[in-house]
Design a protein around this motif. Structure first.
Motif, PDB file in Angstrom:
ATOM      1  N   LEU A 173       0.819  -1.209   0.000  1.00 39.01           N
ATOM      2  CA  LEU A 173       0.000   0.000   0.000  1.00 39.01           C
ATOM      3  C   LEU A 173       0.852   1.258   0.000  1.00 39.01           C
ATOM      4  O   LEU A 173       0.491   2.261  -0.621  1.00 39.01           O
ATOM      5  CB  LEU A 173      -0.956  -0.012   1.195  1.00 39.01           C
ATOM      6  N   ALA A 174       1.982   1.216   0.683  1.00 42.10           N
ATOM      7  CA  ALA A 174       2.891   2.371   0.661  1.00 42.10           C
ATOM      8  C   ALA A 174       3.316   2.679  -0.775  1.00 42.10           C
ATOM      9  O   ALA A 174       3.378   3.847  -1.188  1.00 42.10           O
ATOM     10  CB  ALA A 174       4.113   2.100   1.532  1.00 42.10           C
ATOM     11  N   HIS A 175       3.588   1.633  -1.549  1.00 40.54           N
ATOM     12  CA  HIS A 175       3.970   1.837  -2.953  1.00 40.54           C
ATOM     13  C   HIS A 175       2.768   2.274  -3.788  1.00 40.54           C
ATOM     14  O   HIS A 175       2.885   3.183  -4.622  1.00 40.54           O
ATOM     15  CB  HIS A 175       4.582   0.556  -3.518  1.00 40.54           C
ATOM     16  N   LEU A 183      -4.127   2.896  10.400  1.00 38.60           N
ATOM     17  CA  LEU A 183      -2.831   3.144   9.777  1.00 38.60           C
ATOM     18  C   LEU A 183      -2.957   3.215   8.255  1.00 38.60           C
ATOM     19  O   LEU A 183      -2.373   4.097   7.610  1.00 38.60           O
ATOM     20  CB  LEU A 183      -1.841   2.048  10.169  1.00 38.60           C
ATOM     21  N   ILE A 184      -3.733   2.315   7.684  1.00 40.49           N
ATOM     22  CA  ILE A 184      -3.904   2.290   6.237  1.00 40.49           C
ATOM     23  C   ILE A 184      -4.563   3.579   5.745  1.00 40.49           C
ATOM     24  O   ILE A 184      -4.134   4.172   4.747  1.00 40.49           O
ATOM     25  CB  ILE A 184      -4.701   1.034   5.822  1.00 40.49           C
ATOM     26  N   ALA A 206      -2.726   6.651   3.424  1.00 43.46           N
ATOM     27  CA  ALA A 206      -3.314   7.213   2.207  1.00 43.46           C
ATOM     28  C   ALA A 206      -3.380   8.733   2.289  1.00 43.46           C
ATOM     29  O   ALA A 206      -3.081   9.433   1.308  1.00 43.46           O
ATOM     30  CB  ALA A 206      -4.706   6.629   1.983  1.00 43.46           C
ATOM     31  N   MET A 207      -3.752   9.240   3.443  1.00 44.84           N
ATOM     32  CA  MET A 207      -3.831  10.693   3.607  1.00 44.84           C
ATOM     33  C   MET A 207      -2.447  11.324   3.573  1.00 44.84           C
ATOM     34  O   MET A 207      -2.268  12.409   2.996  1.00 44.84           O
ATOM     35  CB  MET A 207      -4.540  11.028   4.919  1.00 44.84           C
ATOM     36  N   ARG A 208      -1.473  10.695   4.178  1.00 42.40           N
ATOM     37  CA  ARG A 208      -0.112  11.231   4.153  1.00 42.40           C
ATOM     38  C   ARG A 208       0.439  11.248   2.722  1.00 42.40           C
ATOM     39  O   ARG A 208       1.118  12.197   2.320  1.00 42.40           O
ATOM     40  CB  ARG A 208       0.809  10.403   5.057  1.00 42.40           C
ATOM     41  N   ALA A 209       0.129  10.201   1.973  1.00 45.93           N
ATOM     42  CA  ALA A 209       0.565  10.167   0.575  1.00 45.93           C
ATOM     43  C   ALA A 209      -0.088  11.294  -0.212  1.00 45.93           C
ATOM     44  O   ALA A 209       0.544  11.926  -1.070  1.00 45.93           O
ATOM     45  CB  ALA A 209       0.220   8.822  -0.049  1.00 45.93           C
ATOM     46  N   MET A 248       9.042   7.468   3.241  1.00 48.59           N
ATOM     47  CA  MET A 248       8.446   7.972   4.479  1.00 48.59           C
ATOM     48  C   MET A 248       7.367   7.011   4.978  1.00 48.59           C
ATOM     49  O   MET A 248       7.283   6.720   6.173  1.00 48.59           O
ATOM     50  CB  MET A 248       7.870   9.371   4.251  1.00 48.59           C
ATOM     51  N   LEU A 249       6.552   6.517   4.062  1.00 49.48           N
ATOM     52  CA  LEU A 249       5.518   5.572   4.474  1.00 49.48           C
ATOM     53  C   LEU A 249       6.128   4.241   4.892  1.00 49.48           C
ATOM     54  O   LEU A 249       5.690   3.623   5.872  1.00 49.48           O
ATOM     55  CB  LEU A 249       4.512   5.366   3.339  1.00 49.48           C
TER      56      LEU A 249
END
Length: 198
Positions: free
Chosen positions: A94-96, A166-167, A171-174, A182-183
């Motif tokens: 998900l980070a990717h 966290l998930i 998504a919001m941080r991305a 960072m993620l």
């Protein structure tokens, strides 16, 4: 019987493009004109005939997004035998996903229809069902880990809420331009609680 003029666009490709536009701009940010031109459709009636109104197009695009990205990830979450490895895989993937497709950042089912105007409030509820699916998949995988004595039953509800939150947060941080690294830096910390022997 008269035969209508054939479509001069590929509906599958056009829907994929609509998914990207909604992913980037959200439901209310994506105008019908932007959608039509991006999808390569010459006239607005052709768009409506192929996909229905804007709301239905958004729903079809969201379904495509879910099937393309989340269905395979959640299947792998379920198939990996070790719960620590399963969640490490999910979070890294998900980070990717959330950062690798600029200008489409974040997650369509998280940010595609939030803070909508009252006339579009039904879409907020509609997209929430997909977030509930993620939460249910997390709970199911953790419940299996409890049954296999990989984690304590006392942690089931806590871990379910933790990973679901966290998930959404990733998504919001991305969306706010957090990088992949960072993620990913949060993943090892997020997995540590699963490493504790019960």
């Amino acid at each position: 019987m008269p035969v209508g003029r054939p479509r001069n666009f590929d509906t599958g490709h056009a829907l994929s493009v609509a998914m990207l536009v909604f992913w980037e701009l959200g439901y209310e940010g994506a105008s019908l004109e932007r959608l039509r031109t991006s999808m390569g459709i010459a006239h607005m009636p052709s768009l409506f005939k192929a996909f229905g109104d804007k709301e239905r197009l958004f729903q079809s695009a969201t379904e495509l997004y879910w099937d393309t990205y989340y269905v395979p990830l959640l299947a792998e979450l379920e198939s990996l035998p070790n719960v620590e490895e399963a969640f490490e895989f999910l979070l890294k993937s998900l980070a990717h996903l959330y950062t690798a497709h600029a200008p489409m950042r974040g997650c369509l089912i998280v940010t595609g229809a939030t803070n909508c105007t009252p006339q579009n409030a039904a879409l907020v509820t509609w997209t929430a069902q997909y977030r509930d699916r993620i939460q249910n998949a997390i709970h199911g995988r953790l419940a299996r880990a409890v049954s296999e004595e990989q984690i304590s039953s006392l942690l089931l509800s806590i871990f379910t809420e933790f990973y679901g939150t966290l998930i959404i947060g990733m998504a919001m941080r991305a969306r706010d331009n957090a990088t992949t690294d960072m993620l990913l830096s949060t993943v090892s910390l997020a997995i540590e609680p699963l490493e504790v022997d019960i």
